[in-house]
Motif scaffolding. Structure first.
Motif, PDB file in Angstrom:
ATOM      1  N   MET A   1      47.357  30.881  55.293  1.00 19.03           N
ATOM      2  CA  MET A   1      47.488  32.148  54.556  1.00 19.03           C
ATOM      3  C   MET A   1      46.134  32.499  53.921  1.00 19.03           C
ATOM      4  O   MET A   1      45.467  31.623  53.381  1.00 19.03           O
ATOM      5  N   SER A   2      45.744  33.774  54.018  1.00 16.83           N
ATOM      6  CA  SER A   2      44.462  34.178  53.433  1.00 16.83           C
ATOM      7  C   SER A   2      44.555  34.184  51.902  1.00 16.83           C
ATOM      8  O   SER A   2      45.657  34.171  51.338  1.00 16.83           O
ATOM      9  N   VAL A   3      43.391  34.215  51.262  1.00 17.11           N
ATOM     10  CA  VAL A   3      43.379  34.228  49.801  1.00 17.11           C
ATOM     11  C   VAL A   3      44.095  35.477  49.274  1.00 17.11           C
ATOM     12  O   VAL A   3      44.866  35.416  48.309  1.00 17.11           O
ATOM     13  N   SER A   4      43.863  36.624  49.933  1.00 12.93           N
ATOM     14  CA  SER A   4      44.496  37.855  49.440  1.00 12.93           C
ATOM     15  C   SER A   4      46.012  37.820  49.638  1.00 12.93           C
ATOM     16  O   SER A   4      46.764  38.369  48.829  1.00 12.93           O
ATOM     17  N   GLN A   5      46.472  37.135  50.701  1.00 14.87           N
ATOM     18  CA  GLN A   5      47.926  36.971  50.880  1.00 14.87           C
ATOM     19  C   GLN A   5      48.488  36.011  49.829  1.00 14.87           C
ATOM     20  O   GLN A   5      49.566  36.236  49.279  1.00 14.87           O
ATOM     21  N   THR A   6      47.730  34.937  49.552  1.00 14.62           N
ATOM     22  CA  THR A   6      48.189  33.949  48.575  1.00 14.62           C
ATOM     23  C   THR A   6      48.393  34.588  47.209  1.00 14.62           C
ATOM     24  O   THR A   6      49.383  34.317  46.515  1.00 14.62           O
ATOM     25  N   VAL A   7      47.441  35.463  46.800  1.00  9.96           N
ATOM     26  CA  VAL A   7      47.538  36.129  45.494  1.00  9.96           C
ATOM     27  C   VAL A   7      48.874  36.837  45.355  1.00  9.96           C
ATOM     28  O   VAL A   7      49.504  36.833  44.295  1.00  9.96           O
ATOM     29  N   ASP A  74      46.659  26.763  44.228  1.00 12.02           N
ATOM     30  CA  ASP A  74      45.296  26.332  43.896  1.00 12.02           C
ATOM     31  C   ASP A  74      44.464  27.552  43.525  1.00 12.02           C
ATOM     32  O   ASP A  74      44.575  28.603  44.159  1.00 12.02           O
ATOM     33  N   PHE A  75      43.620  27.421  42.504  1.00  2.00           N
ATOM     34  CA  PHE A  75      42.801  28.547  42.042  1.00  2.00           C
ATOM     35  C   PHE A  75      41.691  28.031  41.148  1.00  2.00           C
ATOM     36  O   PHE A  75      41.618  26.829  40.841  1.00  2.00           O
ATOM     37  N   VAL A  76      40.808  28.943  40.760  1.00  5.54           N
ATOM     38  CA  VAL A  76      39.779  28.632  39.766  1.00  5.54           C
ATOM     39  C   VAL A  76      40.014  29.545  38.567  1.00  5.54           C
ATOM     40  O   VAL A  76      40.154  30.766  38.739  1.00  5.54           O
ATOM     41  N   ALA A  77      40.109  28.967  37.382  1.00  2.00           N
ATOM     42  CA  ALA A  77      40.264  29.755  36.163  1.00  2.00           C
ATOM     43  C   ALA A  77      38.895  29.963  35.524  1.00  2.00           C
ATOM     44  O   ALA A  77      38.065  29.049  35.502  1.00  2.00           O
ATOM     45  N   GLU A  90      38.279  24.709  45.585  1.00  2.00           N
ATOM     46  CA  GLU A  90      36.843  24.445  45.615  1.00  2.00           C
ATOM     47  C   GLU A  90      36.104  25.728  45.230  1.00  2.00           C
ATOM     48  O   GLU A  90      36.226  26.736  45.930  1.00  2.00           O
ATOM     49  N   PRO A  91      35.320  25.701  44.143  1.00  2.00           N
ATOM     50  CA  PRO A  91      34.624  26.925  43.737  1.00  2.00           C
ATOM     51  C   PRO A  91      33.698  27.500  44.811  1.00  2.00           C
ATOM     52  O   PRO A  91      33.434  28.699  44.823  1.00  2.00           O
ATOM     53  N   ASP A  92      33.211  26.651  45.737  1.00  2.00           N
ATOM     54  CA  ASP A  92      32.305  27.136  46.784  1.00  2.00           C
ATOM     55  C   ASP A  92      33.037  27.758  47.968  1.00  2.00           C
ATOM     56  O   ASP A  92      32.430  28.388  48.824  1.00  2.00           O
ATOM     57  N   GLU A  93      34.328  27.548  48.056  1.00  2.00           N
ATOM     58  CA  GLU A  93      35.123  28.102  49.164  1.00  2.00           C
ATOM     59  C   GLU A  93      35.874  29.339  48.677  1.00  2.00           C
ATOM     60  O   GLU A  93      36.041  29.521  47.478  1.00  2.00           O
ATOM     61  N   PRO A  94      36.336  30.206  49.604  1.00  2.00           N
ATOM     62  CA  PRO A  94      37.154  31.345  49.165  1.00  2.00           C
ATOM     63  C   PRO A  94      38.364  30.844  48.370  1.00  2.00           C
ATOM     64  O   PRO A  94      39.011  29.873  48.767  1.00  2.00           O
ATOM     65  N   HIS A  95      38.620  31.486  47.236  1.00  2.00           N
ATOM     66  CA  HIS A  95      39.720  31.007  46.386  1.00  2.00           C
ATOM     67  C   HIS A  95      40.270  32.131  45.532  1.00  2.00           C
ATOM     68  O   HIS A  95      39.638  33.164  45.355  1.00  2.00           O
ATOM     69  N   ALA A 121      42.920  38.840  34.722  1.00  2.00           N
ATOM     70  CA  ALA A 121      42.688  39.447  36.027  1.00  2.00           C
ATOM     71  C   ALA A 121      42.826  38.370  37.094  1.00  2.00           C
ATOM     72  O   ALA A 121      42.415  37.233  36.883  1.00  2.00           O
ATOM     73  N   VAL A 122      43.404  38.740  38.231  1.00  2.00           N
ATOM     74  CA  VAL A 122      43.545  37.810  39.345  1.00  2.00           C
ATOM     75  C   VAL A 122      42.822  38.424  40.543  1.00  2.00           C
ATOM     76  O   VAL A 122      43.092  39.579  40.903  1.00  2.00           O
ATOM     77  N   ALA A 123      41.907  37.651  41.126  1.00  2.00           N
ATOM     78  CA  ALA A 123      41.058  38.196  42.189  1.00  2.00           C
ATOM     79  C   ALA A 123      41.143  37.341  43.439  1.00  2.00           C
ATOM     80  O   ALA A 123      41.395  36.138  43.373  1.00  2.00           O
ATOM     81  N   ASP A 124      40.886  37.991  44.594  1.00  2.00           N
ATOM     82  CA  ASP A 124      40.828  37.261  45.866  1.00  2.00           C
ATOM     83  C   ASP A 124      39.396  37.183  46.386  1.00  2.00           C
ATOM     84  O   ASP A 124      39.169  36.956  47.557  1.00  2.00           O
ATOM     85  N   GLY A 125      38.441  37.396  45.502  1.00  2.00           N
ATOM     86  CA  GLY A 125      37.029  37.295  45.853  1.00  2.00           C
ATOM     87  C   GLY A 125      36.195  37.214  44.597  1.00  2.00           C
ATOM     88  O   GLY A 125      36.742  37.140  43.489  1.00  2.00           O
ATOM     89  N   PRO A 126      34.862  37.270  44.732  1.00  2.00           N
ATOM     90  CA  PRO A 126      33.988  36.956  43.595  1.00  2.00           C
ATOM     91  C   PRO A 126      33.604  38.119  42.678  1.00  2.00           C
ATOM     92  O   PRO A 126      32.956  37.878  41.667  1.00  2.00           O
TER      93      PRO A 126
END
Ligand SMILES: [Mg+2]
Length: 289
Positions: A1-7, A74-77, A90-95, A121-126
């Motif tokens: 599942m893509s990050v945007s789908q996961t969100v 899984d996510f980065v806060a 992983e902060p270096d991977e799409p999350h 805010a919840v994001a699927d990119g940086p």
């Protein structure tokens, strides 16, 4: 599942509402003004001195984040006080990125002034453009602002159906402009707004000021200094989903500001392209990038 789908698999509104209710209970608990003013003695990830109430509010948000992670997300806060914390991602991977200000306007909360808000805010990119969900709960009036990307904005759970109308005075200036600056040394820039706006309002919380644009209660908003993503990330989506415009003028891409803890750029919001352009010209020294 893509990050945007996961969100989209997560009930973010429910999680945010539980966090807001917990913080509201903390804020409404009887306490003396000296208790309210107490500091934990640490400096938050965003650089402000951490008040006990900020730390307790952040604990309430992280209790919800712990629950989501325990359920397998899984996510980065990225939070004002604790900084950047990986929850299995992983902060270096799409999350999935969750950007939190537990209390925007905590000095207002501390002193008993009305506007202070939880911002998530919840994001699927940086970057700001990647925010998919935004939630702002203003504890003063008890107003809940929320938006999913592409689905419009809501106030207290009701869609903001009418696009906010810009009002200008007879001489063409914006009738009312919200400005934000915690530091009086930056307020001289408000003087540069004399040709742009007829009246100013300073509420003391960037997220709340931006949300007023979403409802057309003011005709624009400008921070007079560089703001951090934790303050603006949720509300900028709410403004855009309500039909307004937002830019971070330090970046060529107006929504290119990163979702981190550094103050990179002022934020400006308006209800027309022409007003956005007028607000963009007010000079704020840009951070080196
Ligand atoms: Mg804060």
């Amino acid at each position: 599942m893509s990050v945007s789908q996961t969100v989209r698999t997560v009930d973010w509104l429910g999680a945010c509402r539980r966090a807001a209710a917990a913080i509201r209970a903390q804020l409404e608990a009887p306490q003396t003004s000296s208790e309210r003013l107490a500091e934990t003695g640490t400096i938050g990830g965003g650089g402000d001195r951490t008040l006990v109430l900020d730390a307790a509010a952040e604990d309430a948000v992280f209790a919800e984040l712990d629950r989501l992670h325990a359920d397998g997300l899984d996510f980065v806060a990225v939070s004002e006080e604790r900084g950047e914390i990986p929850f299995g991602a992983e902060p270096d991977e799409p999350h999935v990125r969750v950007v939190i200000d537990p209390i925007d306007g905590s000095l207002n909360a501390k002193r008993g002034l009305p506007h202070h808000a939880l911002s998530i805010a919840v994001a699927d990119g940086p970057t700001m453009a990647d925010v998919a969900f935004g939630y702002v709960f203003d504890f003063g009036p008890g107003e809940e602002w929320s938006a999913w990307r592409g689905e419009g904005a809501c106030l207290d759970g009701e869609p903001l159906r009418e696009r906010p109308m810009e009002r200008r005075s007879a001489d063409g200036r914006l009738e009312m402009l919200a400005v934000e600056s915690a530091d009086p040394r930056h307020l001289h820039r408000a003087g540069d707004m004399a040709d742009v706006a007829r009246r100013l309002r300073v509420l003391g919380a960037i997220a709340v000021s931006l949300c007023q644009v979403a409802a057309g209660r003011v005709d624009g908003m400008a921070s007079l200094w560089r703001c951090r993503a934790v303050d603006a990330a949720a509300a900028q989506l709410i403004v855009r989903e309500a039909g307004g415009l937002v830019a971070f003028p330090a970046f060529d891409d107006p929504l290119g500001a990163p979702l981190d803890l550094e103050p990179h750029s002022p934020v400006i919001a308006a209800l027309s392209e022409s007003a956005l352009a007028q607000l963009s010209v007010v000079p704020v020294p840009l951070a080196p990038r």
